[in-house]
Design an enzyme around this catalytic site. Structure first.
Site, short mmCIF file in Angstrom:
data_model
loop_
_atom_site.label_atom_id
_atom_site.label_comp_id
_atom_site.label_asym_id
_atom_site.label_seq_id
_atom_site.Cartn_x
_atom_site.Cartn_y
_atom_site.Cartn_z
N TYR A 43 0.84 -1.20 0.00
CA TYR A 43 0.00 0.00 0.00
C TYR A 43 0.87 1.24 0.00
O TYR A 43 1.88 1.29 0.68
CB TYR A 43 -0.90 0.01 1.25
CG TYR A 43 -1.74 1.26 1.35
CD1 TYR A 43 -3.00 1.31 0.77
CD2 TYR A 43 -1.26 2.39 1.99
CE1 TYR A 43 -3.77 2.47 0.85
CE2 TYR A 43 -2.02 3.55 2.06
CZ TYR A 43 -3.27 3.59 1.50
OH TYR A 43 -4.03 4.73 1.55
N TRP A 48 1.69 5.51 -1.87
CA TRP A 48 1.77 6.41 -3.02
C TRP A 48 2.99 6.05 -3.86
O TRP A 48 3.97 6.78 -3.91
CB TRP A 48 1.84 7.86 -2.55
CG TRP A 48 0.51 8.43 -2.19
CD1 TRP A 48 -0.26 8.11 -1.13
CD2 TRP A 48 -0.18 9.47 -2.90
NE1 TRP A 48 -1.41 8.87 -1.14
CE2 TRP A 48 -1.39 9.71 -2.20
CE3 TRP A 48 0.09 10.21 -4.05
CZ2 TRP A 48 -2.32 10.66 -2.63
CZ3 TRP A 48 -0.83 11.15 -4.47
CH2 TRP A 48 -2.02 11.38 -3.77
#
Length: 826
Positions: A165, A167
């Site tokens: 998980y 960005w």
């Protein structure tokens, strides 16, 4: 060099003749003309193909903070230039050279010494405090591949948490998270996750209330808002900061919307314990509630709307269900307590008359409520967004120009009008095997690691945690994202093996067993859309510099693992980087052709070092969210069981959760200023997105000089709270509670209300003594203070925006900040 190592795109010297009539008369030879001339010629023939500038100076690429030209000299990136038509160029792009050439790059494949000597599960308590040993790529691939094979065979796919998980870098091909999942699906499956840290509570509750997540949906278009909204409410958001970055490459249109509201003189109100940069920029009225009391405020406003007959009964009757039950709650018919403005004022600290006047102003003007996400990253976080929708429904303006609500005006330029063209599709994660385990809520990973076999409730179902033996992180930073860091440190000792693909020595990398050095996005070729909601641009991301040290791009890393696991052909589909990118572009080009938008062939597009800007239809500039539903709710029902806005949800009511009932309600949070913990820890934490970072990204760059105080993350303190503790501006401060302690630098300001402090998230975790649980974090990682429980049994979202704490002037030895240092042996 191996076929699966990074190579630049090979450009053909063939003459390209396109079938598009716009180019039929343009005799171009891709690769023979100067790139600037090629770009200019195409842009004259195809208006949506935009020339960068008169004389191009660099190599076109992009990041979460914007598209830019990279200036390269002697194989080193030395500068950047924003693209020509970025309306709000972002200073963060200037950090790209520092990203590439950072001192704490992971240079080689590395293995933790104890794990290498003793095998899986060895001395896991030394994670974050062990020596590292350099190994070859061949050795590293063998070690990781053998672990996957062993665990799949002995324990099954539920033993490998590869739901990485975070960005990850922009780019449709080198999407590290998708590539990891693609590999794992081909090799037997894996344990994944549901939801996200950003909107964990809101996306679940909104699916019940509105039939869609809302937080990631397109909003009423900005030109319509500018023309029609008379009152804009910024409820718990700071868009001029958060709009700097996007999940894809940003178009930065959102900032122009707020600039236009400011110039027009539209009345704006900011509801936030902190007087934010955005509130100051637009000249907003500032209403500062006590932290975590938004639900009480909204209920008090709803009571005023009802009792002063300012609500819209016809809208409620036609477009919603269950208002009668909520009305009974407001009037106190269910519990004997009318939820008056005085009741709300007592909880929130906002004067009752201010609340009543706010209700009146919202009712008499065309009002757009722009809700942020921080208010739902809290205990009972589902209630805030449910109540925002309920108040908007009572106003009866949903579906009208400039009215209603929107939950992504502060994120990736929601409301930026949607263009007409094509959409790039990235590489697929593939199909999960039939025996794949049930995903866990993403914010429950630490609890999962430490409690195998435990069953929790989650959105009407039960989820049982498996026994996780291996964690694989690619494109994420768990030690930034997750709450209660000291608890995470203990949970992180449970798996037998932890693998991380990463360019830098982050805290997550330092707490791994095997670290594979990944390239930054500037060291590989890729494609990306620009404008998450507008889909306005297509950017080529040209490789600017060679892979640094021994780093490899994620596609090559996972292709090498796929070869080790015997699934190489299925993973690559026989295509290299160039062929994947051409295929993605060609698929998008077909979509654009169907939309009557002509594009050049891929080779010409790539060679020109230019980008595509699609046209925006005029009608899209005036698009209104829910206008079709308002016009005909029978033909355009919502995705809820009733087809209407569900102020009362029968589905949720039947779940019988005590912490999320059938109607939105006020429930005291796990920790707050009236809780028992407040006697010891009287200050309420308000966390925020940093101004000069994207979460933890860029914390290891010179931008730190702009925001660090006493070489730590800053803490915003009201003068009253600072004075009573003998703290002055610039002091080194210890912030602490029962979960942890951090060093922060004091900013004493009236921009935060008394009783609250603000610390931005994203500072890299840096314990003074990694071998001692609860050791002080020298860099100010705020998650050392936050608690790790689910928002409720419904959504199991995280509570990262809240905690009670105390502060004091730091009196100890000044500790050197080593958050960005390279660990021993590396």
């Amino acid at each position: 060099m191996s076929k699966y190592q990074q190579q630049p795109l090979a450009m053909s010297r063939r003459r390209f003749l396109t079938g598009a009539s716009a180019l039929a008369a343009v005799p171009l030879f891709a690769g023979l003309w100067p790139k600037s001339a090629l770009a200019e010629a195409i842009s004259q023939a195809l208006p949506q193909f935009v020339a960068l500038r008169q004389a191009q100076k660099g190599i076109l690429t992009g990041a979460h903070w914007g598209a830019f030209e990279a200036i390269v000299q002697d194989g080193k990136m030395v500068g950047v230039l924003p693209v020509k038509d970025d309306p709000y160029p972002n200073d963060l792009i200037t950090m790209a050279p520092h990203q590439v050439h950072a001192e704490n790059r992971i240079k080689y494949p590395m293995v933790r010494k104890s794990w290498l000597e003793g095998g899986p599960g060895s001395r896991t308590e030394l994670r974050g405090n062990d020596e590292w040993v350099r190994v070859s790529w061949e050795k590293a691939i063998d070690l990781v591949g053998n672990e996957i094979v062993r665990l799949q065979k002995d324990h099954g796919p539920q033993s490998i948490y590869a739901g990485s998980y975070g960005w990850k870098s922009v780019g449709m091909l080198h999407n590290s998270r998708t590539l990891l999942q693609r590999l794992m699906n081909l090799s037997g499956g894996f344990l994944g996750y549901a939801g996200d840290y950003s909107t964990g509570a809101a996306q679940v509750i909104m699916s019940h209330v509105m039939g869609s997540m809302e937080v990631y949906e397109q909003q009423t278009a900005w030109p319509n808002v500018i023309d029609n909204s008379q009152l804009v409410i910024l409820w718990g958001c700071n868009p001029m900061v958060t709009l700097k970055n996007s999940w894809n490459v940003p178009d930065h249109v959102g900032q122009t919307g707020f600039e236009a509201l400011k110039k027009k003189g539209t009345r704006i109100i900011s509801i936030d314990p902190v007087h934010s940069d955005s509130a100051k920029y637009v000249g907003a009225q500032w209403i500062a509630p006590r932290p975590y009391t938004d639900s009480a405020m909204l209920i008090g406003i709803a009571h005023t709307l009802l009792t002063e007959k300012l609500h819209n009964p016809d809208f409620l009757k036609t477009y919603t269900v269950g208002f009668d039950k909520f009305q009974a709650y407001l009037l106190g018919e269910t519990d004997g307590t009318p939820k008056t403005a005085e009741w709300a004022a007592d909880i929130s600290g906002v004067d009752a008359e201010v609340l009543r006047q706010l209700a009146r102003d919202m009712a008499k003007q065309r009002t757009m409520i722009m809700g942020g996400w921080g208010i739902q990253r809290q205990h009972h976080g589902e209630q805030q967004h449910w109540l925002l929708v309920t108040v908007a429904a009572m106003l009866g303006q949903i579906g009208l120009p400039g009215g209603g609500f929107g939950f992504s005006y502060h994120y990736s330029s929601g409301g930026s009008p949607t263009a007409k063209g094509g959409i790039l599709s990235g590489i697929s994660a593939g199909n999960a095997p039939k025996n794949s385990p049930t995903p866990i809520p993403v914010a429950r990973i630490a609890e999962c690691l430490t409690n195998p076999g435990k069953t929790i409730h989650f959105n009407g179902t039960d989820v049982t945690y498996p026994d996780v033996k291996m964690v694989y992180v690619a494109g994420g930073n768990t030690f930034h994202q997750h709450q209660d860091t000291n608890n995470l440190v203990k949970a992180w000792q449970r798996p037998e093996t932890i693998v991380v693909n990463e360019p830098y020595w982050t805290a997550t990398a330092k707490h791994a067993d095997i670290v594979l050095p990944a390239t930054t996005s500037y060291e590989r070729n890729d494609l990306e859309m620009g404008g998450d909601y507008s889909q306005l641009y297509v950017f080529p991301m040209h490789q600017c510099v060679p892979p640094q040290h021994e780093s490899r791009n994620d596609f090559d890393i996972f292709a090498a693992l796929a070869a080790k696991l015997g699934v190489l052909d299925a993973f690559t589909e026989g295509k290299d980087e160039t062929q994947w990118l051409k295929g993605m572009y060609d698929d998008m080009k077909l979509q654009a052709r169907a939309a009557r938008v002509a594009l050049p062939p891929f080779d010409m597009f790539w060679e020109s070092n230019n980008y595509i800007r699609f046209p925006i239809p005029q009608e899209n500039k005036q698009w209104v969210r829910f206008a079709d539903y308002r016009e005909n709710p029978l033909l355009n029902p919502l995705g809820t069981p009733s087809g209407k806005i569900e102020i009362y949800s029968d589905a949720i009511s039947k779940m019988e959760y005590l912490d999320c009932k059938g109607i939105p309600t006020w429930m005291p949070p796990h920790e707050w200023y009236r809780g028992p913990e407040a006697a010891k820890y009287p200050l309420s934490l308000n966390t925020a997105h940093p101004t000069n970072r994207l979460h933890s990204q860029l914390d290891n760059t010179p931008l730190r000089k702009k925001y660090a105080v006493a070489d730590r993350e800053a803490i915003l303190i009201h003068p009253e709270d600072a004075k009573s503790r003998n703290i002055t501006n610039g002091d080194l401060v210890r912030a602490f509670n029962d979960r942890g302690q951090i060093l922060v630098g004091a900013i004493v300001s009236e921009d935060v209300r008394p009783g609250a402090v603000r610390i931005s998230e994203g500072a890299w975790y840096d314990p003074a003594d990694p071998s001692t649980p609860g050791s002080i974090c020298k860099n100010g990682n705020v998650n050392c203070l936050t608690f790790d429980i689910g928002s409720s049994n419904l959504a199991q979202g995280n509570c990262g925006q809240m905690a009670q704490l105390e502060i004091e002037k730091y009196q100890g030895e000044v500790l050197k900040n080593t958050a960005h240092d390279v660990p021993a042996g590396a």
